[in-house]
Design a protein around this motif. Sequence first.
Motif, PDB file in Angstrom:
ATOM      1  N   PRO A 101       0.809  -1.234   0.000  1.00 15.08           N
ATOM      2  CA  PRO A 101       0.000   0.000   0.000  1.00 15.08           C
ATOM      3  C   PRO A 101       0.837   1.276   0.000  1.00 15.08           C
ATOM      4  O   PRO A 101       0.368   2.320  -0.455  1.00 15.08           O
ATOM      5  N   ASP A 102       2.067   1.231   0.503  1.00 17.86           N
ATOM      6  CA  ASP A 102       2.897   2.435   0.620  1.00 17.86           C
ATOM      7  C   ASP A 102       3.982   2.501  -0.447  1.00 17.86           C
ATOM      8  O   ASP A 102       4.955   3.241  -0.303  1.00 17.86           O
ATOM      9  N   HIS A 103       3.804   1.720  -1.502  1.00 17.23           N
ATOM     10  CA  HIS A 103       4.820   1.665  -2.555  1.00 17.23           C
ATOM     11  C   HIS A 103       4.182   1.957  -3.913  1.00 17.23           C
ATOM     12  O   HIS A 103       2.991   1.719  -4.118  1.00 17.23           O
ATOM     13  N   GLN A 104       4.987   2.468  -4.829  1.00 11.01           N
ATOM     14  CA  GLN A 104       4.533   2.624  -6.208  1.00 11.01           C
ATOM     15  C   GLN A 104       4.421   1.239  -6.849  1.00 11.01           C
ATOM     16  O   GLN A 104       5.322   0.407  -6.696  1.00 11.01           O
ATOM     17  N   ASN A 105       3.332   1.013  -7.566  1.00 14.13           N
ATOM     18  CA  ASN A 105       3.108  -0.277  -8.223  1.00 14.13           C
ATOM     19  C   ASN A 105       2.722  -0.069  -9.680  1.00 14.13           C
ATOM     20  O   ASN A 105       1.804   0.706  -9.980  1.00 14.13           O
ATOM     21  N   LEU A 106       3.421  -0.742 -10.575  1.00  9.30           N
ATOM     22  CA  LEU A 106       3.042  -0.785 -11.981  1.00  9.30           C
ATOM     23  C   LEU A 106       2.258  -2.080 -12.196  1.00  9.30           C
ATOM     24  O   LEU A 106       2.783  -3.174 -11.989  1.00  9.30           O
ATOM     25  N   ILE A 107       0.984  -1.964 -12.585  1.00  6.40           N
ATOM     26  CA  ILE A 107       0.111  -3.129 -12.762  1.00  6.40           C
ATOM     27  C   ILE A 107      -0.240  -3.236 -14.238  1.00  6.40           C
ATOM     28  O   ILE A 107      -0.743  -2.277 -14.841  1.00  6.40           O
ATOM     29  N   SER A 108       0.024  -4.401 -14.835  1.00 11.75           N
ATOM     30  CA  SER A 108      -0.178  -4.564 -16.269  1.00 11.75           C
ATOM     31  C   SER A 108      -0.791  -5.941 -16.554  1.00 11.75           C
ATOM     32  O   SER A 108      -0.328  -6.947 -16.021  1.00 11.75           O
ATOM     33  N   VAL A 109      -1.820  -5.969 -17.393  1.00 13.51           N
ATOM     34  CA  VAL A 109      -2.468  -7.225 -17.789  1.00 13.51           C
ATOM     35  C   VAL A 109      -1.951  -7.630 -19.169  1.00 13.51           C
ATOM     36  O   VAL A 109      -2.092  -6.869 -20.133  1.00 13.51           O
ATOM     37  N   HIS A 110      -1.346  -8.820 -19.255  1.00 18.93           N
ATOM     38  CA  HIS A 110      -0.835  -9.321 -20.533  1.00 18.93           C
ATOM     39  C   HIS A 110      -1.858 -10.243 -21.192  1.00 18.93           C
ATOM     40  O   HIS A 110      -2.410 -11.136 -20.547  1.00 18.93           O
ATOM     41  N   GLN A 111      -2.063 -10.040 -22.487  1.00 15.91           N
ATOM     42  CA  GLN A 111      -3.029 -10.837 -23.248  1.00 15.91           C
ATOM     43  C   GLN A 111      -2.380 -11.525 -24.450  1.00 15.91           C
ATOM     44  O   GLN A 111      -3.071 -11.960 -25.369  1.00 15.91           O
ATOM     45  N   ASP A 112      -1.048 -11.650 -24.438  1.00 16.96           N
ATOM     46  CA  ASP A 112      -0.359 -12.191 -25.608  1.00 16.96           C
ATOM     47  C   ASP A 112      -0.341 -13.709 -25.656  1.00 16.96           C
ATOM     48  O   ASP A 112       0.068 -14.294 -26.655  1.00 16.96           O
ATOM     49  N   LYS A 113      -0.784 -14.366 -24.584  1.00 19.84           N
ATOM     50  CA  LYS A 113      -0.792 -15.834 -24.558  1.00 19.84           C
ATOM     51  C   LYS A 113      -2.225 -16.331 -24.421  1.00 19.84           C
ATOM     52  O   LYS A 113      -3.165 -15.542 -24.330  1.00 19.84           O
ATOM     53  N   ASP A 114      -2.387 -17.666 -24.392  1.00 17.76           N
ATOM     54  CA  ASP A 114      -3.742 -18.215 -24.321  1.00 17.76           C
ATOM     55  C   ASP A 114      -4.341 -18.084 -22.928  1.00 17.76           C
ATOM     56  O   ASP A 114      -5.491 -18.447 -22.702  1.00 17.76           O
ATOM     57  N   HIS A 115      -3.560 -17.569 -21.974  1.00 22.18           N
ATOM     58  CA  HIS A 115      -4.084 -17.343 -20.625  1.00 22.18           C
ATOM     59  C   HIS A 115      -3.746 -15.906 -20.194  1.00 22.18           C
ATOM     60  O   HIS A 115      -2.666 -15.407 -20.499  1.00 22.18           O
ATOM     61  N   LEU A 116      -4.656 -15.266 -19.511  1.00 16.38           N
ATOM     62  CA  LEU A 116      -4.408 -13.913 -19.005  1.00 16.38           C
ATOM     63  C   LEU A 116      -3.488 -13.973 -17.790  1.00 16.38           C
ATOM     64  O   LEU A 116      -3.592 -14.894 -16.973  1.00 16.38           O
ATOM     65  N   HIS A 117      -2.607 -13.013 -17.668  1.00 16.40           N
ATOM     66  CA  HIS A 117      -1.747 -12.946 -16.494  1.00 16.40           C
ATOM     67  C   HIS A 117      -1.423 -11.492 -16.167  1.00 16.40           C
ATOM     68  O   HIS A 117      -1.375 -10.638 -17.048  1.00 16.40           O
ATOM     69  N   ILE A 118      -1.226 -11.230 -14.877  1.00 18.66           N
ATOM     70  CA  ILE A 118      -1.017  -9.875 -14.370  1.00 18.66           C
ATOM     71  C   ILE A 118       0.425  -9.743 -13.886  1.00 18.66           C
ATOM     72  O   ILE A 118       0.909 -10.595 -13.128  1.00 18.66           O
ATOM     73  N   HIS A 119       1.099  -8.687 -14.308  1.00 18.98           N
ATOM     74  CA  HIS A 119       2.434  -8.362 -13.795  1.00 18.98           C
ATOM     75  C   HIS A 119       2.306  -7.180 -12.840  1.00 18.98           C
ATOM     76  O   HIS A 119       1.672  -6.167 -13.176  1.00 18.98           O
ATOM     77  N   ILE A 120       2.905  -7.301 -11.662  1.00 12.24           N
ATOM     78  CA  ILE A 120       2.917  -6.209 -10.688  1.00 12.24           C
ATOM     79  C   ILE A 120       4.373  -5.931 -10.333  1.00 12.24           C
ATOM     80  O   ILE A 120       5.036  -6.765  -9.707  1.00 12.24           O
ATOM     81  N   VAL A 121       4.879  -4.770 -10.767  1.00  7.93           N
ATOM     82  CA  VAL A 121       6.264  -4.369 -10.467  1.00  7.93           C
ATOM     83  C   VAL A 121       6.185  -3.297  -9.386  1.00  7.93           C
ATOM     84  O   VAL A 121       5.558  -2.252  -9.578  1.00  7.93           O
ATOM     85  N   THR A 122       6.829  -3.563  -8.249  1.00  6.70           N
ATOM     86  CA  THR A 122       6.716  -2.686  -7.078  1.00  6.70           C
ATOM     87  C   THR A 122       8.054  -2.031  -6.762  1.00  6.70           C
ATOM     88  O   THR A 122       9.086  -2.714  -6.679  1.00  6.70           O
ATOM     89  N   ASN A 123       8.037  -0.714  -6.588  1.00 10.27           N
ATOM     90  CA  ASN A 123       9.247   0.000  -6.167  1.00 10.27           C
ATOM     91  C   ASN A 123       9.624  -0.475  -4.767  1.00 10.27           C
ATOM     92  O   ASN A 123       8.787  -0.517  -3.865  1.00 10.27           O
ATOM     93  N   SER A 124      10.875  -0.830  -4.576  1.00 16.17           N
ATOM     94  CA  SER A 124      11.300  -1.391  -3.289  1.00 16.17           C
ATOM     95  C   SER A 124      11.336  -0.347  -2.171  1.00 16.17           C
ATOM     96  O   SER A 124      11.409  -0.705  -0.990  1.00 16.17           O
TER      97      SER A 124
END
Length: 395
Positions: A101-124
């Motif tokens: 909750p106290d960090h910057q988060n980049l949230i991205s939904v990938h649709q390039d494969k046959d299954h959906l997946h979410i990437h969450i990159v968080t500033n340490s």
Amino acid sequence: MAINKVINKSTKSHGAMRNVINYVLQDQKVIEGFVEITGPYSYETISRDHVYCAFLEEKKMWNKDSGRMYAHNVISFHKDEKITPEECLEIGRRFAEHFFPDHQNLISVHQDKDHLHIHIVTNSVSYVDGSKLHQTKHDLEHQKEFTNNLCLEKGLTIAEKGKHFDGTPIEEGEISAWNKNKYNLLINDSKKSYVAECAMAVLESKENCCSKEDFIRRMADRGWQTIWTDNRKHITFQNEKGEKVRDSNLSNTFKIEINKEALLHEFERQNEIRIIQLSSERNLEQYYSRAESIIQGTTASGTGTDENPGAGIHVGTDSERKSRDDTTAFIRELSSQERAAEEKRDDSISERSDREAARERSRIEEERRAREAEQRIARERAKNKERSQRSHRGR
């Protein structure tokens, strides 16, 4: 069904952080633009350079621009799961708000494969108090439970231990690891996993093995000491570097039945198979002996003596000649099958070598790109510093 993964590969450099942001924001993966960023962000658009700069600015503000740069979580859904990109983005947002909750988060939904997946990159680095982010094995278990609850809330399926999405059991040898360190080791082609190496050594050693002593010796030949004593419940394997793996660890990770009872049962089974094989080999030797005699024109009882060289030799009937032809054809067929099996083994070895070479080339290329990225950043830094000095001298 959602699977949580934590990717820990190369998280301690600016180049690594820039690379992961670039990967997560690729246009061919974020097809419909389901991207979001949480925390301080002063730019109007979400782009690779802007996200990288936003993360870097926060680190420099707190003088925490070293060590681990980011955390990278992936939440993947089965290809048959009925979920939309919008729902994925919401799950990613709620996940980030709950755990970071106290960090910057980049949230991205990938649709390039046959299954959906979410990437969450968080500033340490926390934008609230500048503290650094730390994740433990216990945290990953909480993340898995939280994601399962989100799935239940939305009417989605949840992962069951030992089962696939459709409820069928996971077969022996399939990888099933929730532990983030195990997962990272197993998927990382650039580094060998001692856990995976131990599993391969066990599988190879127990094949056609007939005793505990033989198994221990085979493991030693592969560089693993086997600690198997009556007063300990588990078997422990240790390599030359001192890295240890328990039998229960292998069983849980790879779904392989590895324990004292299972191995002893396997040894007994192999002994029974060997006895049957030896019996069959003796019968086969007798058969070949008789076949050879038929081919040479002799009877099964013998070939005659010096005193009576013609004893036991006769002109074969049509049926006997047919039998000779059938026997010859049978032996030729066996020889052909043997040669084919050897060629197949050679091809398999060659394929493995090609795959290993490809992985090594991929690893070298990845390292080269990371070095180039860090060099570019260093050059940019030097230019900025030079411009700043010039500006200061001008004032």
